[in-house]
Scaffold this motif. Structure first.
Motif, mmCIF file in Angstrom:
data_model
loop_
_atom_site.group_PDB
_atom_site.id
_atom_site.type_symbol
_atom_site.label_atom_id
_atom_site.label_comp_id
_atom_site.label_asym_id
_atom_site.label_seq_id
_atom_site.Cartn_x
_atom_site.Cartn_y
_atom_site.Cartn_z
ATOM 1 N N LYS B 286 0.838 -1.208 0.000
ATOM 2 C CA LYS B 286 0.000 0.000 0.000
ATOM 3 C C LYS B 286 0.871 1.255 0.000
ATOM 4 N N TYR B 287 0.392 2.272 -0.686
ATOM 5 C CA TYR B 287 1.128 3.537 -0.749
ATOM 6 C C TYR B 287 0.166 4.695 -0.569
ATOM 7 N N GLU B 288 0.666 5.766 0.071
ATOM 8 C CA GLU B 288 -0.134 6.976 0.132
ATOM 9 C C GLU B 288 0.374 7.938 -0.929
ATOM 10 N N VAL B 289 -0.557 8.434 -1.738
ATOM 11 C CA VAL B 289 -0.179 9.310 -2.839
ATOM 12 C C VAL B 289 0.240 10.668 -2.283
ATOM 13 N N THR B 290 1.448 11.106 -2.638
ATOM 14 C CA THR B 290 1.915 12.393 -2.126
ATOM 15 C C THR B 290 1.732 13.502 -3.149
ATOM 16 N N GLU B 291 1.601 13.121 -4.392
ATOM 17 C CA GLU B 291 1.383 14.136 -5.419
ATOM 18 C C GLU B 291 0.956 13.474 -6.707
ATOM 19 N N VAL B 292 0.071 14.190 -7.462
ATOM 20 C CA VAL B 292 -0.254 13.755 -8.810
ATOM 21 C C VAL B 292 -0.057 14.956 -9.728
ATOM 22 N N GLY B 293 0.118 14.688 -11.006
ATOM 23 C CA GLY B 293 0.306 15.801 -11.927
ATOM 24 C C GLY B 293 0.518 15.323 -13.343
ATOM 25 N N ILE B 294 0.725 16.297 -14.213
ATOM 26 C CA ILE B 294 0.984 15.976 -15.611
ATOM 27 C C ILE B 294 2.361 16.500 -15.998
#
Lengths: 390, 655
Positions: B286-294
């Motif tokens: 399991k991972y916690e998302v720290t950032e999303v983007g393009i």
């Protein structure tokens, strides 16, 4: 007293040999400015020898160029000036190099009068075609005649130079030539393999394949037969390219291999000495261009182009590298002079030394702490040195 | 379906001629480090997050450009990025997406990159994701995983050169993925361009209507305006639903020294944002998302990523080895059915890598580790050679891949290395039914094992595609035969060009096949290949003995028919490069223990400097120290010193 040497470079030649890499110039059309060159040499001599008054001059060597083109009275002036600054030892060796051309042979007696004690003649080869091809303006017969004449004037103090490995030379030709010159030999002979030095016409000829020199194996055979033939005649092979009746070795040249201090004067001359004021080991070289060198001497009293301090590590390396050019090798006693007391055993890769001893290339005498090459070892000493020197 | 994709995916080719290109030095180079340094600052500045939730799948196009090398893929990408304002039109944009120095120097793309663009068409604003793919088939493994994130692709063909071998390979690769393939002709304004002929080739070879083919010049911008409209019209939007639970395909990953592992994902269903907890189907981690983007084209954070979109995710992943390319991710407690994944990259060429200076081992170890963080297709095993000491056996996708890796090690990590001759993965079938792969010649069974236990030795084959003007047909057929090739067929793709298919042992093409192909066709032949299984083959181990001792690092495996010529050639060339020493050096080559050739390097007789007086001392000492340095770089085997050139003699053949 610390022994010292003086080298004097006379830069002019009447002809330029195609293999020569020394600094030299053809005699100008209007003639050599003898007085100007001499006075520049004398200025440089005074500046350079003055700090070494406490030493003793063991040898003077007039090289070149062609110092036999110099005026004997100028040679006398230089010897006297040197002696007045650093006293000449009673047995000092004063050598002058000469070409066997007739004009120079005629001056031999005058040079003796000037103080020269030892005469070294450039025969190079007896083959007239090769002499002409190399740009030399004398014959083989003239070479031998010059030796004979010199022996009459400087008995026991005559040397001559021979070169092997010219284009087209066979082993048989070389052996015959050597046999002939040995009949005329006095107590000292220098025998060189023709070396193609960068910047020489010979270098360009070879690179353009206009000249094809004997193979490495043939050159080695020529070298080996020189060792054999000279030794059979009672000469001792004391350095790679030098043979002498014991006691007649060139003291001056031995100085280079034994690490003696010297000062060189004249264009492009090198010096190696310990600077008495800083106690540092110095290596220096004079300007190579005759005119610029003379101008500098006139202006500043010397024509030094470059001067560098030699580190203790470099000095130790040199002591071994040059010591092992002699069949007598190097001893701890001499090495201690540059190593500050470190022994050869502690300095060298002794495991490799031992391997070379076992294989017959080196001799190690632990009682005298002396390292020397065997004849076989001397022939390939350049390969051995890179292994044993740290 | 999966099987076809895999066989197509694992293709390799050799572009050895690149290795000979002089290395240009670039004063300015964009590295990924610089890129992420600025990104690290942006992470703190949360206000800049862009909201792209207004782009549902029908307003999204995910596409790539595939092309033969030098057909203008990277230039077209630059133009599209300029056109959409992602980068400014300074006229200085050259291969913006090729970030590695080696990529720009060699004009190839090694790592896939992606860039998102916003584009207005017919009153609607679209999110266009360009997924750049490597242009070389050594890296077709990367091509195929990039294609998995797309719904369509531009097949870019140079109007002057026409269809090339790689064009064919790329077309079938995309076709096999079920992508919409939109062919376009580039460089139509060149004086040598023959757009009509190239269009005919495309029509004839791929059965695509030639009248629909777009003509353009990416360099001058001519016709580039029509590219994105054509993409929108001719390629389908991504499938999936925002109402389904989150599901995403991880298709690329790299390690950044500031933010750690970065994952590029294609969102197949649902959406994801910072703080969400996601799970790897592969590891259940399991991972916690720290950032999303393009990628715009630099990483730009967004409020979320949702169905149909393509972007990056960081989630405190420690190592790239946790990020399995092809893995499916889902939201914690909402498991989904996994997407068909990828089989890991398969090494096709193995080579030993050793530090030139043994003291450099630790530093080189670190450099290799760092470099493989971003290139998981390199397989790494430690290896010890009696001749070369400690090193590694590395597996590469092909010889270009190997060469690129070497160049990156040397340039980015200042390493000085020695690479042994490449080996293809031979197989040994034993009588007891087991099979073993040969990664290094040292793995090859000895003569007794061969006699007693080995059933057969197997050699990998490839199916090669070559395209060239018909006047070279004779020479090409001869070349293939010479390299133990088996001609399958040849067809005319137009009145003057031939497509030749030939089955060849892979070992033949990792040596000098490509060089010969290029020289015999005066550079006109293009070449591509795909893996084509194993065949029983009479293999021998070629050993090099120096004074009767085998030197492991000089051993190689080869077909018996080539062993005599190769063995003689090798011995002769070793004699040329080994320096004379104080003893004779006997060089022998032996095939499966049987001596093939013998040469002698005679002992050194004399090398002492003739003249050494006062003025010569300094020069003599300089020379001595130079020789000592040179000796340090020699590899010592027993008492025999081997120069580095010795190892090259095994890698190449003389003419």
């Amino acid at each position: 007293m610390v022994p010292f040497s003086l080298y004097v470079h006379w830069p002019y030649c009447t002809f330029l040999c195609r293999f020569c890499a020394f600094s030299k110039a053809r005699v100008p059309a209007k003639g050599v400015e003898h007085e100007r060159i001499t006075s520049a040499l004398l200025k440089e001599l005074r500046t350079s020898l003055a700090p070494h008054k406490d030493k003793v001059l063991q040898s003077i060597y007039f090289g070149g160029g062609t110092p036999s083109l110099a005026q004997p009275r100028n040679i006398a002036q230089i010897i006297e000036a040197a002696n007045s600054l650093v006293p000449l030892a009673s047995d000092a060796e004063i050598t002058l190099e000469s070409n066997p051309t007739s004009a120079e042979v005629g001056k031999m007696r005058d040079f003796k009068q000037a103080g020269v004690t030892r005469y070294s003649i450039g025969i190079q080869t007896l083959d007239d075609r090769t002499l002409a091809r190399m740009g030399r303006l004398h014959t083989g017969a003239e070479g031998l005649a010059a030796v004979d004449r010199a022996r009459a004037l400087f008995p026991g103090k005559v040397s001559f130079d021979m070169i092997f490995g010219f284009e087209g030379q066979t082993l048989d030709q070389w052996q015959k030539e050597l046999e002939t010159v040995l009949k005329h030999a006095d107590n000292h002979i220098s025998v060189y393999q023709l070396t193609v030095e960068p910047g020489t016409p010979l270098f360009r000829d070879r690179n353009a394949q206009r000249v094809v020199l004997p193979s490495g194996d043939l050159s080695a055979q020529m070298y080996e037969s020189a060792v054999e033939m000279c030794t059979a005649k009672g000469f001792r092979h004391y350095e790679v390219s030098n043979y002498a009746v014991p006691g007649s070795e060139s003291m001056h040249n031995m100085g280079y291999w034994q690490g003696r201090q010297w000062v060189g004067i004249g264009p492009s001359a090198h010096s190696r000495f310990i600077d008495p004021s800083s106690n540092q080991r110095i290596s220096s070289a004079r300007l190579p261009d005759i005119q610029r060198w003379a101008q500098h001497c006139e202006k500043f009293g010397h024509g030094t182009a470059k001067s560098t301090v030699i580190s203790d590590e470099d000095a130790k390396q040199e002591a071994v590298v040059f010591g092992l050019r002699m069949l007598d090798g190097i001893t701890d006693r001499r090495f201690a002079g540059v190593s500050g007391g470190q022994s050869l055993k502690d300095y060298l890769h002794m495991d490799r030394v031992q391997q070379y001893v076992d294989d017959g290339y080196l001799l190690w005498n632990s009682a005298d702490a002396k390292l020397a090459p065997t004849e076989r070892g001397l022939e390939v000493i350049d390969s051995i040195l890179i292994d044993i020197v740290p | 379906m999966l099987q076809t994709r895999l066989s197509a995916a694992i293709r390799h080719t050799r572009i050895a001629s690149f290795a000979r290109q002089p290395r240009a030095i670039f004063a300015h180079q964009t590295t990924t480090h610089v890129q992420w340094q600025s990104y690290a600052v942006r992470v703190i500045d949360r206000k800049k997050e862009t909201d792209i939730s207004t782009y549902p799948p029908d307003l999204i196009r995910n596409f790539s450009i595939i092309a033969h090398i030098d057909h203008g893929k990277s230039t077209l990408a630059d133009r599209l990025l300029e056109l959409t304002g992602v980068i400014s039109k300074t006229g200085k944009n050259k291969q913006v997406l090729d970030k590695l120095k080696v990529e720009r120097e060699r004009g190839i793309t090694v790592k896939a990159q992606s860039a998102s663009m916003f584009y207005e068409y017919n009153g609607k604003k679209y999110l266009m994701n360009l997924i750049d793919t490597p242009g070389h088939v050594d890296f077709s493994y990367e091509v195929s995983r990039s294609l998995a994130a797309c719904q369509g692709t531009i097949l870019l063909v140079d109007a002057a050169q026409g269809i090339q071998a790689q064009t064919v390979a790329n077309f079938y690769l995309a076709f096999g993925e079920g992508l919409a393939v939109v062919p376009m002709l580039n460089k139509v304004d060149l004086p040598t361009a023959e757009p009509e002929r190239a269009a005919q080739q495309i029509e004839g070879t791929f059965e695509i209507d030639a009248s629909k083919i777009l003509h353009m010049s990416a360099k001058t911008g001519l016709g580039v305006d029509a590219v994105l409209p054509s993409v929108i019209e001719n390629m389908p939007p991504p499938l999936g639903s925002i109402d389904q639970p989150f599901k995403a395909l991880l298709f690329d990953t790299w390690y950044d020294k500031y933010v750690g592992v970065v994952c590029l994902m294609a969102i197949k269903d649902g959406s994801i944002k910072k703080g969400d907890r996601i799970v790897s189907t592969h590891s259940k981690q399991k991972y916690e998302v720290t950032e999303v983007g393009i990628m715009h084209p630099e990483p730009s954070p967004t409020t979320s990523l949702q169905v149909g979109q393509v972007g990056y995710i960081t989630c405190n992943m420690k190592s790239v080895s946790e990020a399995h390319v092809g893995d499916t991710f889902y939201r914690d407690k909402h498991p989904v059915e996994a997407l068909p994944g990828f089989v890991p990259a398969k090494s096709m060429v193995f080579a030993g890598v050793f530090p030139i200076d043994a003291d450099e081992f630790a530093r080189l170890d670190e450099s290799i580790q760092k470099l493989t963080l971003n290139d998981s297709s390199v397989s790494v095993h430690k290896e010890t050679s009696a001749a070369l000491g400690q090193g590694w056996r590395l597996g590469f996708l092909g010889t270009l891949h190997m060469d690129v890796f070497r160049q990156r090690l040397e340039e980015e990590y200042d390493a000085s290395i020695l690479i042994t001759a490449p080996t293809v993965p031979y197989q040994i079938k034993y009588r007891d039914g087991t099979t073993r792969f040969i990664r290094t010649p040292a793995d090859f069974p000895d003569i007794h094992t061969m006699q007693d236990n080995v059933e057969s030795t197997m050699e990998p084959f490839v199916l090669a595609t070559m395209i060239f003007p018909e006047r070279y047909l004779g020479q090409m057929l001869e070349l293939c035969t010479l390299h133990r090739g088996e001609i399958q067929n040849h067809v005319y793709i137009d009145e003057a060009r031939v497509l030749l298919k030939c089955r060849l042992p892979m070992a033949e093409i990792v040596s000098d096949f490509f060089d010969k192909l290029k020289s015999k066709s005066q550079g006109f032949a293009s070449f591509d290949y795909e893996e084509s299984g194993y065949e029983a083959s009479d293999l021998v181990k070629m050993e090099v003995l120096l004074n009767n001792e085998a030197v492991d690092a000089l051993a190689s495996v080869m077909h018996r028919s080539t062993s005599v010529v190769a063995g003689r050639d090798m011995a002769k060339r070793l004699r040329e490069v080994i320096r004379r020493q104080l003893f004779d050096i006997i060089i022998q080559t032996a095939a499966n223990g049987k001596i093939v050739a013998r040469e002698t390097v005679k002992q050194l007789r004399k090398n002492v400097t003739a003249k050494c007086y006062g003025g010569d001392i300094t020069r003599k000492m300089k020379l001595l120290n130079k020789q000592k340095e040179g000796k340090k770089r020699m590899k010592k085997f027993g008492k025999v010193e081997l120069p580095q050139e010795a190892f090259l003699t095994v890698m190449t053949k003389s003419e």
